[in-house]
Design a protein around this motif. Structure first.
Motif, PDB file in Angstrom:
ATOM      1  N   PRO A  95      -0.139  -4.979   0.537  1.00 48.85           N
ATOM      2  CA  PRO A  95       0.282  -6.296   0.176  1.00 48.85           C
ATOM      3  C   PRO A  95      -0.984  -7.287   0.111  1.00 48.85           C
ATOM      4  O   PRO A  95      -0.981  -8.274  -0.527  1.00 48.85           O
ATOM      5  N   LEU A  96      -2.149  -6.569   0.719  1.00 45.51           N
ATOM      6  CA  LEU A  96      -3.249  -7.596   0.806  1.00 45.51           C
ATOM      7  C   LEU A  96      -3.999  -7.982  -0.268  1.00 45.51           C
ATOM      8  O   LEU A  96      -4.657  -8.915  -0.478  1.00 45.51           O
ATOM      9  N   TRP A  97      -3.894  -7.142  -1.366  1.00 43.15           N
ATOM     10  CA  TRP A  97      -4.615  -7.407  -2.658  1.00 43.15           C
ATOM     11  C   TRP A  97      -3.874  -8.618  -3.283  1.00 43.15           C
ATOM     12  O   TRP A  97      -4.208  -9.378  -4.066  1.00 43.15           O
ATOM     13  N   ILE A  98      -2.549  -8.991  -2.787  1.00 35.69           N
ATOM     14  CA  ILE A  98      -1.983 -10.304  -3.017  1.00 35.69           C
ATOM     15  C   ILE A  98      -2.396 -11.372  -2.159  1.00 35.69           C
ATOM     16  O   ILE A  98      -2.489 -12.645  -2.578  1.00 35.69           O
ATOM     17  N   ALA A  99      -2.269 -10.857  -0.932  1.00 33.08           N
ATOM     18  CA  ALA A  99      -2.560 -12.029   0.314  1.00 33.08           C
ATOM     19  C   ALA A  99      -3.528 -12.656   0.357  1.00 33.08           C
ATOM     20  O   ALA A  99      -3.840 -13.746   0.411  1.00 33.08           O
ATOM     21  N   ALA A 100      -4.808 -11.795  -0.118  1.00 36.59           N
ATOM     22  CA  ALA A 100      -6.085 -12.281   0.037  1.00 36.59           C
ATOM     23  C   ALA A 100      -6.278 -13.489  -1.035  1.00 36.59           C
ATOM     24  O   ALA A 100      -6.890 -14.382  -0.707  1.00 36.59           O
ATOM     25  N   PRO A 101      -5.922 -13.226  -2.460  1.00 35.18           N
ATOM     26  CA  PRO A 101      -6.122 -14.434  -3.376  1.00 35.18           C
ATOM     27  C   PRO A 101      -5.259 -15.318  -3.132  1.00 35.18           C
ATOM     28  O   PRO A 101      -5.533 -16.820  -3.121  1.00 35.18           O
ATOM     29  N   PHE A 102      -3.985 -15.123  -2.374  1.00 38.26           N
ATOM     30  CA  PHE A 102      -3.041 -16.406  -1.939  1.00 38.26           C
ATOM     31  C   PHE A 102      -4.060 -17.267  -0.836  1.00 38.26           C
ATOM     32  O   PHE A 102      -3.672 -18.525  -1.014  1.00 38.26           O
ATOM     33  N   SER A 103      -4.322 -16.527   0.067  1.00 34.14           N
ATOM     34  CA  SER A 103      -5.140 -17.230   1.048  1.00 34.14           C
ATOM     35  C   SER A 103      -6.259 -17.827   0.596  1.00 34.14           C
ATOM     36  O   SER A 103      -6.674 -18.955   0.934  1.00 34.14           O
ATOM     37  N   LEU A 104      -6.893 -17.232  -0.312  1.00 39.75           N
ATOM     38  CA  LEU A 104      -8.181 -18.055  -1.089  1.00 39.75           C
ATOM     39  C   LEU A 104      -7.720 -19.352  -1.696  1.00 39.75           C
ATOM     40  O   LEU A 104      -8.417 -20.390  -1.448  1.00 39.75           O
ATOM     41  N   LEU A 105      -6.599 -19.094  -2.379  1.00 44.16           N
ATOM     42  CA  LEU A 105      -6.054 -20.547  -3.263  1.00 44.16           C
ATOM     43  C   LEU A 105      -5.812 -21.415  -2.093  1.00 44.16           C
ATOM     44  O   LEU A 105      -6.125 -22.548  -2.274  1.00 44.16           O
TER      45      LEU A 105
END
Lengths: 237, 283
Positions: B76-86
């Motif tokens: 799930p990190l590949w979605i969590a990282a951009p989510f955190s970035l936003l």
């Protein structure tokens, strides 16, 4: 400055401010609280873009040539938790970034700048442990380290005692005499403006007077800017 | 099995490598987080990572990616990282464009992210094996670091360390006095957005290992200890990285020897070092 108007939200902080300053002048900017004095300095530094009008220094847009300007901010912006020595602060004036290590040539330049303001003994002292007057000297050394052609000071006497304040003005006058630099100083101290500046700008959102101290620091001009003169303390010089 | 023997085990080597990379990133980043009084940012972005993990887990399960042969895509990190970035950029934007304080801006994103995380995790069928438990996410499981985890951490570490060391002088100047730095042509607004973005990525990849709840401590405690001892920003930076590395190695060793969760062990070692630094600073 030519017809500079600055608006912050609904408020007009500066309106139609115009003046031209010759090289080598010592200008004091005076006016009541909220008159837009600090905003004027920020316009000159390129930190605030005018809503209309134009500000230029040495023939180029304000903010375009930071290396020609030495800026002494109000001391109240200083964060006392920051781990730094006076030498490192002065080095920022030379390098324009925070130094990881002050190299030998920079160290010599920084020491010379501290020495010029009589603060060589502060070199290794932590900024957090300096008094108001010592801190002001360190900031002045930082501003003068790169031998600027224009020195901008925003209420430099705030938080320093009487002697330190007068030492500061003396140092500025010596620097100006030695280098032919221009000095612009925002101050609440009308006596300092009277005795140290050769030009005075009386400001309260708009220009209420611009000229020599004798021309501008008159009762009618100050009353227009300040509204009233209290117990005439303002003219006790 | 002794600690020396354990160092030959692949999972322990991965744990040490991941821990060292996280320590360097958190140690460097923590200096600016602490000096800019953004300690709550670590907690806020870690919880944003939790929301992102929930969304990522939901997308992976519902899209069939779980059956993919590529390990990283199943994470799930590949979605969590951009989510955190936003979320980080959103916090920076609110700070810049409104009169709200940092804490308030972070608090809003914090609450929304946790709510989203709980929502997404609650609608994933309980029998689905993501290879990542909710407890691992909350409290970390450094000893369960996978190859894809290590790759993600290494990539983010390369970017973060390059950014933080490459722009250290400008970041330091802007941290000391934003206005003074701007007068010298330092693009402080851009640097703040980049710093927040960097923090988001570091926290997102690290929280899988250290745990969302403990990640904030990782960003704050080594840098705060370093601040107590340092006389310059350069000293503070070096000490912060050293203390983060030391606490990671000692914490991992304790975790293995005493059989306690690695995140807890590391943070408790950091706290012990903080007490030592506080005692030394008083002398």
């Amino acid at each position: 400055m030519h017809r500079v108007t600055v608006r912050l939200g609904e408020a007009t902080v500066l309106q139609d401010v115009s003046f031209e300053l010759a090289r080598g002048c010592f200008l004091a900017v005076v006016g009541p609280n909220g008159a837009g004095k600090s905003t004027l300095v920020k316009v000159a530094l390129g930190l605030v873009t005018p809503h209309s009008g134009h500000a230029a220094l040495f023939g180029v847009d304000a903010g375009a040539g930071p290396e020609r300007i030495g800026y002494v901010p109000q001391l109240k912006t200083f964060d006392r938790t920051f781990p730094a020595t006076a030498l490192e602060l002065v080095a920022t004036g030379l390098r324009r970034r925070w130094p990881a290590r002050v190299a030998a040539p920079e160290r010599e330049q920084a020491r010379a700048a501290l020495s010029r303001v009589g603060a060589e003994h502060l070199e290794r002292r932590q900024l957090a442990r300096l008094s108001g007057g010592e801190l002001q000297r360190a900031y002045l050394a930082r501003a003068l380290a790169r031998r600027p052609q224009l020195v901008l000071l925003d209420e430099p006497a705030t938080g320093v005692d009487f002697l330190a304040e007068h030492d500061l003005y003396d140092l500025l006058e010596v620097y100006q005499r030695d280098t032919g630099a221009t000095v612009v100083m925002v101050t609440h101290d009308l006596s300092a403006a009277r005795y140290h500046a050769d030009r005075v700008l009386v400001l309260n959102r708009r220009v209420h007077g611009f000229g020599t101290p004798d021309e501008v620091l008159c009762e009618s001009c100050l009353e227009r800017a300040f509204g009233h003169l209290g117990h005439h303390h303002a003219l006790a010089f | 099995m002794s600690l020396a023997d354990a160092l030959h085990l692949a999972f322990m080597q991965r744990a040490l490598a991941a821990g060292a990379l996280i320590a360097v990133m958190a140690g460097l980043l923590g200096v600016f987080v602490v000096q800019r009084r953004l300690s709550f940012l670590g907690a806020g972005l870690a919880h944003a990572a939790f929301g992102g993990m929930g969304l990522g887990a939901f997308v992976i399960v519902s899209s069939g990616l779980l059956a993919s042969g590529v390990g990283l895509l199943r994470h799930p990190l590949w979605i969590a990282a951009p989510f955190s970035l936003l979320a980080a950029l959103g916090i920076a934007w609110v700070r810049e464009h409104t009169e709200l304080s940092s804490d308030t801006a972070i608090g809003v994103f914090f609450a929304v992210s946790v709510a989203l995380g709980v929502l997404f995790f609650s609608i994933i069928p309980p029998d689905v094996n993501l290879g990542l438990s909710l407890m691992d996410l909350l409290f970390g499981s450094i000893l369960a670091v996978t190859g894809p985890d290590l790759i993600a951490i290494a990539v983010v570490a390369a970017v973060a360390v390059t950014f933080l060391l490459g722009l250290w002088g400008r970041l330091g100047y802007a941290t000391f006095d934003d206005e003074l730095a701007r007068t010298d042509g330092v693009p402080t607004r851009l640097l703040e957005y980049l710093l927040f973005a960097c923090a988001a990525l570091v926290i997102a990849v690290s929280s899988v290992v250290v745990g969302i709840i403990l990640m904030a401590a990782y960003l704050v405690i080594p840098a705060a200890s370093a601040r107590l001892l340092a006389r310059s920003l350069a000293q503070m930076t070096a000490l912060s990285v050293l203390l983060a590395l030391l606490s990671t190695v000692v914490g991992l060793a304790l975790s293995y020897l005493v059989d306690v969760p690695s995140g807890s062990a590391i943070v408790l070692v950091q706290a012990a070092l903080f007490l030592v630094a506080a005692a030394l600073a008083r002398r």
